[in-house]
Scaffold this motif. Structure first.
Motif, PDB file in Angstrom:
ATOM      1  N   TYR A  38     -17.983  -7.014  -5.681  1.00 51.99           N
ATOM      2  CA  TYR A  38     -17.667  -8.094  -4.746  1.00 51.99           C
ATOM      3  C   TYR A  38     -16.780  -7.500  -3.657  1.00 51.99           C
ATOM      4  N   VAL A  39     -17.321  -7.427  -2.441  1.00 53.70           N
ATOM      5  CA  VAL A  39     -16.624  -6.796  -1.325  1.00 53.70           C
ATOM      6  C   VAL A  39     -15.970  -7.891  -0.481  1.00 53.70           C
ATOM      7  N   LEU A  40     -14.644  -7.979  -0.548  1.00 59.47           N
ATOM      8  CA  LEU A  40     -13.908  -8.960   0.241  1.00 59.47           C
ATOM      9  C   LEU A  40     -13.611  -8.351   1.609  1.00 59.47           C
ATOM     10  N   HIS A  41     -13.961  -9.060   2.657  1.00 58.47           N
ATOM     11  CA  HIS A  41     -13.835  -8.464   3.990  1.00 58.47           C
ATOM     12  C   HIS A  41     -13.694  -9.530   5.062  1.00 58.47           C
ATOM     13  N   PHE A  63     -24.472  -5.730  -4.932  1.00 56.50           N
ATOM     14  CA  PHE A  63     -23.351  -6.006  -4.037  1.00 56.50           C
ATOM     15  C   PHE A  63     -23.342  -7.463  -3.601  1.00 56.50           C
ATOM     16  N   HIS A  64     -22.128  -8.013  -3.537  1.00 54.63           N
ATOM     17  CA  HIS A  64     -21.910  -9.369  -3.045  1.00 54.63           C
ATOM     18  C   HIS A  64     -20.833  -9.285  -1.962  1.00 54.63           C
ATOM     19  N   PHE A  65     -21.196  -9.607  -0.754  1.00 53.95           N
ATOM     20  CA  PHE A  65     -20.250  -9.503   0.355  1.00 53.95           C
ATOM     21  C   PHE A  65     -19.655 -10.881   0.625  1.00 53.95           C
ATOM     22  N   ILE A  66     -18.338 -10.956   0.476  1.00 54.98           N
ATOM     23  CA  ILE A  66     -17.646 -12.234   0.583  1.00 54.98           C
ATOM     24  C   ILE A  66     -16.708 -12.194   1.794  1.00 54.98           C
ATOM     25  N   HIS A  67     -17.046 -12.988   2.796  1.00 56.55           N
ATOM     26  CA  HIS A  67     -16.216 -13.063   3.990  1.00 56.55           C
ATOM     27  C   HIS A  67     -15.008 -13.944   3.706  1.00 56.55           C
ATOM     28  N   VAL A  68     -13.829 -13.430   3.982  1.00 57.50           N
ATOM     29  CA  VAL A  68     -12.599 -14.177   3.715  1.00 57.50           C
ATOM     30  C   VAL A  68     -12.337 -15.127   4.879  1.00 57.50           C
ATOM     31  N   PRO A  69     -12.306 -16.427   4.637  1.00 57.06           N
ATOM     32  CA  PRO A  69     -12.109 -17.397   5.726  1.00 57.06           C
ATOM     33  C   PRO A  69     -10.663 -17.428   6.207  1.00 57.06           C
ATOM     34  N   PRO A  74      -2.960 -14.938   5.054  1.00 57.61           N
ATOM     35  CA  PRO A  74      -1.534 -15.291   4.989  1.00 57.61           C
ATOM     36  C   PRO A  74      -1.005 -15.677   6.364  1.00 57.61           C
ATOM     37  N   PRO A  75      -0.033 -16.579   6.423  1.00 56.38           N
ATOM     38  CA  PRO A  75       0.570 -16.933   7.713  1.00 56.38           C
ATOM     39  C   PRO A  75       1.287 -15.741   8.317  1.00 56.38           C
ATOM     40  N   GLN A  76       1.521 -15.800   9.594  1.00 54.74           N
ATOM     41  CA  GLN A  76       2.128 -14.681  10.308  1.00 54.74           C
ATOM     42  C   GLN A  76       3.491 -14.309   9.731  1.00 54.74           C
ATOM     43  N   TYR A  89      -3.775  -8.654   1.093  1.00 53.47           N
ATOM     44  CA  TYR A  89      -3.566  -9.976   0.504  1.00 53.47           C
ATOM     45  C   TYR A  89      -4.836 -10.568  -0.104  1.00 53.47           C
ATOM     46  N   PHE A  90      -5.976  -9.933   0.140  1.00 53.23           N
ATOM     47  CA  PHE A  90      -7.237 -10.530  -0.319  1.00 53.23           C
ATOM     48  C   PHE A  90      -7.271 -10.676  -1.839  1.00 53.23           C
ATOM     49  N   ARG A  91      -6.648  -9.736  -2.556  1.00 53.05           N
ATOM     50  CA  ARG A  91      -6.682  -9.814  -4.016  1.00 53.05           C
ATOM     51  C   ARG A  91      -5.923 -11.040  -4.525  1.00 53.05           C
ATOM     52  N   LEU A  92      -5.075 -11.614  -3.682  1.00 54.00           N
ATOM     53  CA  LEU A  92      -4.366 -12.829  -4.068  1.00 54.00           C
ATOM     54  C   LEU A  92      -5.273 -14.055  -4.023  1.00 54.00           C
ATOM     55  N   ALA A  93      -6.429 -13.903  -3.389  1.00 54.85           N
ATOM     56  CA  ALA A  93      -7.361 -15.030  -3.251  1.00 54.85           C
ATOM     57  C   ALA A  93      -8.576 -14.885  -4.158  1.00 54.85           C
ATOM     58  N   ILE A  94      -8.487 -14.026  -5.147  1.00 52.95           N
ATOM     59  CA  ILE A  94      -9.642 -13.760  -6.013  1.00 52.95           C
ATOM     60  C   ILE A  94     -10.115 -15.026  -6.721  1.00 52.95           C
TER      61      ILE A  94
END
Length: 323
Positions: A38-41, A63-69, A74-76, A89-94
């Protein structure tokens, strides 16, 4: 061979495509299981995705390509706490991003090499814990920085700080009370006093929910193992399952290199990118002044040490003391 597939998660941008390809090649060479990646991008295009799909011609991988919305960025104020990119931070949204049918997933940083089969680790008994990770062996507490105060109550209770490069998730258990927003709320509670963004938040949130596994086997920092444990190529090749090239990257030419990096190149050689990676590393080595500065600094330190020795020799001589 296990009947269940391995579910692997990575988070990358376009700059890390080739390095991720090397890591995935190393993993696939050492597993007989079906692997779902699962490729988070945020920015991979069709051509980028096709690059990874070429691995499906040689290995049992999907492969599963997952676009992170935007909603899972994370906020600025969080991003401003360090120089880390949003991908950290993407791993925090798994739990938010992974399919609900996937109950277990392994996250790996892409500056790693999987040198042996991960089957025993991936399918291990989590013993009621929600994640499995490796204690951070580079710096043990006290750290001498903000973390000593931040984690003081946890350390006094026997907690060990872990590195977030290797994390095995029990997604089924985590989904009950953990989401991306959970970590963002925690960041606000901590007043954004975090320097290693995902790692600090994961440690704080899961301080009683972590199964610790052998860091010398499943998240071995190559440079630290070389410097502190005197491990060399043969030692690492034989004993380490997952090797982490944190900070000092084998493909960069801006630092002094050691033979433990040859393991990374052994696997890079089995990818279509070997020649260009080698050429880039060589060019940077030839043009970068970091190595020369490092050697010059060592010479200056040696001269200062010799001056001290001569000074004390003279003081001893003047005092009539002979060693």
């Amino acid at each position: 061979m296990h009947s269940e597939p391995i579910h692997l998660v990575i988070a990358i941008n376009q700059k890390y495509i080739r390095y991720a390809y090397v890591m995935l090649t190393s993993l696939l060479l050492h597993t007989s299981c079906d692997v779902h990646v699962y490729v988070l991008h945020r920015e991979l295009n069709a051509a980028d995705q096709q690059t990874f799909d070429t691995l499906t011609h040689s290995y049992p991988v999907t492969f599963h390509f997952i676009h992170v919305p935007d909603a899972l960025l994370p906020p600025q104020k969080v991003l401003a706490t360090s120089a880390w990119g949003a991908e950290a931070y993407f791993r925090l949204a798994i739990t938010d991003l992974m399919p609900s049918c996937v109950d277990r997933a392994l996250y790996l940083d892409t500056d790693m090499i999987v040198n042996q089969s991960i089957d025993d680790f991936y399918f291990c008994d989590l013993k009621g814990k929600k994640i499995a990770a490796c204690a951070e062996i580079i710096h043990e507490p006290p750290f001498g920085n903000y973390r000593d105060e931040l984690f003081a109550p946890l350390f006094s209770a026997g907690f060990s700080y872990f590195n977030s490069g290797t994390i095995l998730y029990d997604l089924r258990a985590l989904r009950t009370d953990c989401s991306f927003q959970t970590y963002m709320d925690l960041a606000e509670k901590l007043d954004y006093r975090i320097q290693f963004p995902d790692q600090d938040l994961l440690n704080y949130r899961h301080n009683t929910e972590t199964l610790f596994v052998d860091p010398l086997r499943y998240n071995l920092n190559a440079r630290y193992a070389y410097d502190i444990y005197s491990m060399r190529y043969d030692d690492m090749k034989q004993n380490a399952c997952i090797i982490h090239y944190a900070t000092s990257k084998p493909w960069r030419g801006n630092f002094v290199h050691y033979n433990v990096e040859q393991i990374w190149w052994d696997y890079a050689k089995q990818t279509p990118f070997y020649t260009e990676l080698l050429q880039e590393a060589l060019e940077e080595t030839l043009t970068n002044t970091a190595v020369n500065s490092y050697i010059t600094n060592l010479l200056e330190q040696n001269e200062a040490l010799y001056a001290c020795i001569e000074k004390y020799d003279q003081l001893l001589s003047d005092a009539g003391i002979t060693l």
